[in-house]
Design an enzyme around this catalytic site. Structure first.
Site, mmCIF file in Angstrom:
data_model
loop_
_atom_site.group_PDB
_atom_site.id
_atom_site.type_symbol
_atom_site.label_atom_id
_atom_site.label_comp_id
_atom_site.label_asym_id
_atom_site.label_seq_id
_atom_site.Cartn_x
_atom_site.Cartn_y
_atom_site.Cartn_z
ATOM 1 N N CYS A 59 0.561 -1.334 0.088
ATOM 2 C CA CYS A 59 -0.368 0.149 0.462
ATOM 3 C C CYS A 59 0.780 1.432 0.358
ATOM 4 O O CYS A 59 1.804 0.654 0.568
ATOM 5 C CB CYS A 59 -0.748 0.042 1.410
ATOM 6 S SG CYS A 59 -2.055 -1.434 1.647
ATOM 7 N N ARG B 236 4.528 0.448 -6.126
ATOM 8 C CA ARG B 236 4.772 -0.708 -5.086
ATOM 9 C C ARG B 236 3.543 -1.718 -4.987
ATOM 10 O O ARG B 236 4.150 -2.771 -4.481
ATOM 11 C CB ARG B 236 4.465 0.068 -3.959
ATOM 12 C CG ARG B 236 5.743 1.436 -3.275
ATOM 13 C CD ARG B 236 5.460 1.817 -2.312
ATOM 14 N NE ARG B 236 4.916 1.452 -1.244
ATOM 15 C CZ ARG B 236 5.659 1.086 -0.528
ATOM 16 N NH1 ARG B 236 7.503 2.297 -0.606
ATOM 17 N NH2 ARG B 236 5.587 0.472 0.609
ATOM 18 N N TRP C 213 -3.127 -3.045 -1.426
ATOM 19 C CA TRP C 213 -2.855 -4.132 -2.116
ATOM 20 C C TRP C 213 -3.258 -4.985 -1.020
ATOM 21 O O TRP C 213 -3.615 -5.065 0.016
ATOM 22 C CB TRP C 213 -1.354 -3.700 -1.528
ATOM 23 C CG TRP C 213 -1.047 -5.345 -2.557
ATOM 24 C CD1 TRP C 213 -0.883 -5.663 -3.426
ATOM 25 C CD2 TRP C 213 -0.163 -6.577 -1.750
ATOM 26 N NE1 TRP C 213 0.152 -6.842 -3.514
ATOM 27 C CE2 TRP C 213 0.019 -7.463 -2.514
ATOM 28 C CE3 TRP C 213 -0.844 -6.742 -0.023
ATOM 29 C CZ2 TRP C 213 0.051 -9.252 -2.348
ATOM 30 C CZ3 TRP C 213 0.287 -8.405 0.092
ATOM 31 C CH2 TRP C 213 0.100 -9.332 -1.229
ATOM 32 N N ASN D 271 -1.900 2.346 5.883
ATOM 33 C CA ASN D 271 -0.620 0.997 5.360
ATOM 34 C C ASN D 271 -0.911 0.346 6.699
ATOM 35 O O ASN D 271 -0.322 0.895 7.891
ATOM 36 C CB ASN D 271 0.401 1.610 5.301
ATOM 37 C CG ASN D 271 0.057 2.416 3.126
ATOM 38 O OD1 ASN D 271 -0.594 2.411 3.058
ATOM 39 N ND2 ASN D 271 1.280 3.267 3.049
ATOM 40 N N GLY D 272 -0.824 -0.779 6.667
ATOM 41 C CA GLY D 272 0.200 -1.533 7.279
ATOM 42 C C GLY D 272 -1.514 -3.183 8.267
ATOM 43 O O GLY D 272 -2.148 -3.060 7.375
ATOM 44 N N GLU E 163 18.690 -17.118 -7.814
ATOM 45 C CA GLU E 163 18.096 -15.540 -8.131
ATOM 46 C C GLU E 163 17.739 -15.958 -9.979
ATOM 47 O O GLU E 163 16.567 -14.817 -9.918
ATOM 48 C CB GLU E 163 19.001 -14.778 -8.519
ATOM 49 C CG GLU E 163 18.635 -13.018 -8.593
ATOM 50 C CD GLU E 163 17.601 -12.411 -7.916
ATOM 51 O OE1 GLU E 163 17.260 -13.096 -6.916
ATOM 52 O OE2 GLU E 163 17.638 -11.517 -8.302
ATOM 53 N N LYS F 201 13.903 -14.590 -10.942
ATOM 54 C CA LYS F 201 14.165 -13.289 -12.051
ATOM 55 C C LYS F 201 12.949 -13.637 -12.658
ATOM 56 O O LYS F 201 12.237 -13.253 -13.233
ATOM 57 C CB LYS F 201 15.138 -13.063 -12.644
ATOM 58 C CG LYS F 201 15.455 -12.357 -11.250
ATOM 59 C CD LYS F 201 15.386 -10.265 -11.361
ATOM 60 C CE LYS F 201 14.531 -10.015 -10.416
ATOM 61 N NZ LYS F 201 15.039 -10.206 -8.962
ATOM 62 N N GLU G 242 9.574 -14.515 -11.346
ATOM 63 C CA GLU G 242 8.328 -13.225 -10.475
ATOM 64 C C GLU G 242 7.910 -12.474 -12.250
ATOM 65 O O GLU G 242 6.873 -11.809 -12.179
ATOM 66 C CB GLU G 242 8.495 -12.339 -9.746
ATOM 67 C CG GLU G 242 10.417 -11.698 -10.283
ATOM 68 C CD GLU G 242 11.056 -10.715 -8.709
ATOM 69 O OE1 GLU G 242 10.321 -10.502 -8.008
ATOM 70 O OE2 GLU G 242 12.042 -11.083 -8.676
ATOM 71 N N HIS H 46 18.764 -36.745 -7.135
ATOM 72 C CA HIS H 46 18.204 -37.924 -6.466
ATOM 73 C C HIS H 46 17.110 -36.806 -6.579
ATOM 74 O O HIS H 46 16.233 -37.056 -5.607
ATOM 75 C CB HIS H 46 18.642 -37.232 -5.278
ATOM 76 C CG HIS H 46 20.267 -37.054 -4.719
ATOM 77 N ND1 HIS H 46 20.639 -38.728 -4.488
ATOM 78 C CD2 HIS H 46 21.199 -36.679 -5.544
ATOM 79 C CE1 HIS H 46 22.281 -38.373 -4.671
ATOM 80 N NE2 HIS H 46 22.338 -36.834 -5.114
ATOM 81 N N LYS I 201 5.842 -4.666 -4.400
ATOM 82 C CA LYS I 201 8.026 -4.319 -4.340
ATOM 83 C C LYS I 201 8.624 -4.089 -2.935
ATOM 84 O O LYS I 201 9.303 -4.503 -2.277
ATOM 85 C CB LYS I 201 8.244 -2.351 -4.477
ATOM 86 C CG LYS I 201 9.854 -1.925 -4.490
ATOM 87 C CD LYS I 201 10.232 -2.878 -5.603
ATOM 88 C CE LYS I 201 11.358 -2.707 -5.878
ATOM 89 N NZ LYS I 201 12.798 -3.195 -6.208
HETATM 90 C C1 AGP Z 1 12.764 -9.604 -5.788
HETATM 91 O O1 AGP Z 1 12.687 -9.049 -7.527
HETATM 92 C C2 AGP Z 1 11.287 -9.804 -5.557
HETATM 93 N N1 AGP Z 1 10.671 -8.682 -5.285
HETATM 94 C C3 AGP Z 1 12.082 -9.388 -3.918
HETATM 95 O O2 AGP Z 1 11.653 -11.396 -3.514
HETATM 96 C C4 AGP Z 1 12.515 -8.980 -2.889
HETATM 97 O O3 AGP Z 1 13.361 -9.222 -2.860
HETATM 98 C C5 AGP Z 1 12.439 -9.086 -1.431
HETATM 99 O O4 AGP Z 1 10.830 -9.193 -0.966
HETATM 100 C C6 AGP Z 1 12.412 -8.720 -0.596
HETATM 101 O O5 AGP Z 1 12.766 -6.998 -0.304
HETATM 102 P P1 AGP Z 1 13.687 -5.836 -0.050
HETATM 103 O O6 AGP Z 1 15.087 -6.939 -0.017
HETATM 104 O O7 AGP Z 1 13.023 -5.204 -0.053
HETATM 105 O O8 AGP Z 1 13.190 -6.838 2.001
#
Ligand code: AGP
Length: 607
Positions: free
Chosen positions: A2, A27, A75, A101-102, A480, A484, A487, A503, A602
């Site tokens: 949010c 976000r 959100w 927010n929260g 990683e 990528k 997502e 395995h 985000k």
């Molecule tokens: C990464 O592309 C993601 N969007 C997500 O995994 C992110 O790295 C994770 O939510 C942690 O966020 P932060 O680094 O702001 O703590």
């Protein structure tokens, strides 16, 4: 997740609120709304979906007169993403409008109590209890009502509040969710994120937990949780407006991938002084290093994978055992930490709920805590004993790129710095420093030497699943790389330690199954090559990522991606770059909303 904006001044509020909300779109959100006050009348407009719908509904704000207002992107957590559940929420008497927010953890009990007293609820949100509490406690003094309301709430909240009895004033309240005040000339602002403020002002004040603020056109007053007025310092935001704009790129993600050489340079260069790595931020920690028996790295998502990559350099150079733990697990694992443990917490946003909780848990058990953070003044930065900023600049795309590479770069630097203080660095110190300093150039080369990626994306974008394999540092990069891909392109992608294939996972390998094989670590190259041959002989199509002069890979790979030669201990910062580009172009082929992938936010400020 949010986002909140607030404005009071001499201009019309609605266009400014809408513009601020657009800056917060990155976000992640699924509904939005604004409340604008004109004299003593509050009008609320809310929509499902994008800010564009809200602009349409309000004729870009021109149909909503008034110079004071609050806005929100939601959100959904409690209740579906509907117009009813979107913020702002109004009190039954119409006096108060709020955005939040929260999460209010005790909202069910409060809701029952308020319903018993006759308050009517219009939404399923946890937020709505707040606005009814404000109405209940209001006796002609908004600040008093805010204090009494805040005393009843458990959980996290950043609140924006307007009251029709006080035209021209906006209120901001913070508890465990970021809120920043923006100081203008004939106007004042608040927002949950500086990106919504920089177009108007660079002078900001960060609210701390328990504080609240009363803003009018020409004044900002701040109070602590007892209601006593306090004075806080102003911070100047140094990055410019363009840093948060696309600058000619079709997507923020591509821009941020291309910014990595510069971002990594900004992270590393100022810290290499006098022939060594110097972290001024860590002055008091360094003498304590000989007493550290264990390092735990904790984080979520990509930041966790950055930790997986950095572990190798820290362990091998410092000779201290390193565990990497998911923050969402560590926080509930009764972690065995004491004053001999150094907890390294990694977070781009500095606001990730699980990461903050894991940090607090380990700190309460005696660990020394060091945060690697990008966003200045964020909750993680404030809660840790020591903070190292990554200086990546604003990262807008939900999928992190430069945030991740700069985190990895800081871990490499910590490894050298700690090893130096522990007298563990041998004759290769100069060589290690040269590699660090070369990283920006090597990252640029990794971008330049793979012009075939858009074509490869055309070949692989329809795959049902992609397997990323590698060993050791290559495995960390594979984790990683697969995230990528998942997502932003919505393809099923999994990373496996190459030695684990036989395995179980190798059962999934069939004709034409794409396998992305990472071979950038010469120490285990032969082993990974055997794994490539194993999947090839079961029909897999292999796209190998390796360094340019690796001849051994040619006979077994169908397609190739390259990186320049780089010390394997520090290779992840370079080898991730072609994988980021591959994910980007596959997502583009699939027509995905690259900067704002579905269901993702985000900054994940809820558990
Ligand atoms: C990464 O592309 C993601 N969007 C997500 O995994 C992110 O790295 C994770 O939510 C942690 O966020 P932060 O680094 O702001 O703590």
């Amino acid at each position: 997740m949010c986002g909140i904006v607030g404005f009071t001044g001499t201009q019309d509020a609605a266009p400014i609120l809408l513009d601020g909300l657009k800056k917060l779109e990155y976000r992640g959100y699924d509904s939005a709304g604004i409340a604008v006050m004109d004299q003593k009348t509050i009008s609320v407009n809310k929509v499902r979906g994008r800010i564009a719908n809200l602009c349409e509904k309000t004729d870009n704000g021109s149909s909503v007169p008034g110079t004071t207002g609050i806005g929100h992107t939601r959100w959904a957590t409690h209740g579906a993403p509907t117009e009813e559940n979107a913020h702002p929420h109004l009190s039954n008497d119409g006096r108060f409008a709020i955005v939040h927010n929260g999460i209010i953890e005790n909202y069910l009990a409060l809701r029952d109590e308020l319903i018993r007293e006759g308050y009517q609820f219009q939404s399923e949100t946890d937020t709505e209890v707040i606005v009814h509490l404000l109405e209940r406690y209001y006796r002609g003094n908004v600040r008093e009502a805010l204090l009494k309301t805040a005393n009843r709430l458990r959980g996290s909240y950043a609140l924006g509040v307007i009251c029709s009895e006080e035209p021209g004033k906006i209120y901001a309240v913070r508890e465990a969710s970021p809120l920043i005040l923006g100081i203008g000339i004939d106007d004042n602002y608040f927002a949950s994120d500086v990106t919504a403020l920089v177009a108007h002002t660079r002078n900001v004040i960060y609210l701390e937990d328990g504080e609240f603020a009363e803003l009018s056109q020409r004044s900002i007053r701040i109070f602590d949780c007892t209601g006593a007025e306090i004075h806080k310092k102003t911070t100047r935001i140094l990055w410019d407006v363009q840093a948060a704009e696309k600058g000619g790129y079709p997507h923020f993600m591509l821009k941020e991938i291309m910014e990595q050489p510069g971002a990594v340079r900004a992270t590393i260069a100022p810290r290499i002084k006098n022939g060594t790595v110097e972290f001024e931020e860590l002055g008091a920690l360094l003498p304590e290093l000989p007493g550290i028996r264990k390092i735990i790295i904790t984080a979520c998502g990509s930041a966790y994978y950055a930790g997986c990559a950095g572990k190798y350099a820290l362990e091998q150079l410092c000779h201290i055992p390193v565990e990497v733990a998911l923050a969402s697990e560590l926080r509930y694992a009764n972690p065995l930490t004491d004053e001999h443990t150094l907890l390294i917490v990694i977070s781009q946003s500095g606001e990730t709920a699980d990461t903050i909780a894991a940090l607090k848990e380990c700190k309460s058990r005696g660990a020394k805590t060091l945060a690697i953070v990008n966003v200045v003044g964020s909750s993680v930065a404030k809660s840790a004993d020591y903070t190292v900023y990554t200086w990546a600049g604003p990262e807008i795309a939900v999928a992190t790129t430069k945030g991740y590479t700069t985190q990895v770069a800081v871990l490499y630097m910590l490894a050298i710095c700690f090893a130096d203080h522990l007298c563990q660095l041998g004759n290769d110190k100069e060589e290690r420093l040269d590699t660090l300093l070369a990283l920006p150039r090597l990252i640029q080369q990794a971008i330049d030497m793979n012009p075939s990626i858009p074509e490869l994306a055309k070949k692989y974008h329809k795959s049902k699943a992609l397997f990323f394999i590698g060993r050791n540092t290559d495995y960390a990069s594979a984790l990683e790389g697969a995230l990528k891909m998942k997502e932003i392109s919505y393809l099923h992608a999994e990373a496996y330690a190459a030695g684990e294939l036989k395995h179980g996972t190798i059962a999934l390998i069939d004709d034409h199954q794409p396998v992305i094989a990472l071979c950038c670590n010469p120490s285990i190259m032969e082993k990974t090559l055997s794994n490539i041959v194993e999947v090839k002989s079961r029909g897999a199509e292999v796209l190998a990522l390796t360094f340019r002069d690796n001849q051994k890979i040619l006979p077994v790979a169908d397609d190739l991606l390259f990186i320049p030669n780089v010390d394997a201990l520090f290779s992840t910062a370079v080898e991730i770059v072609p994988l980021q580009l591959l994910a980007y172009y596959v997502a583009k082929e699939n027509g995905c909303d690259i900067d704002k992938p579905k269901n993702l936010a985000k900054s994940v400020t809820v558990e």
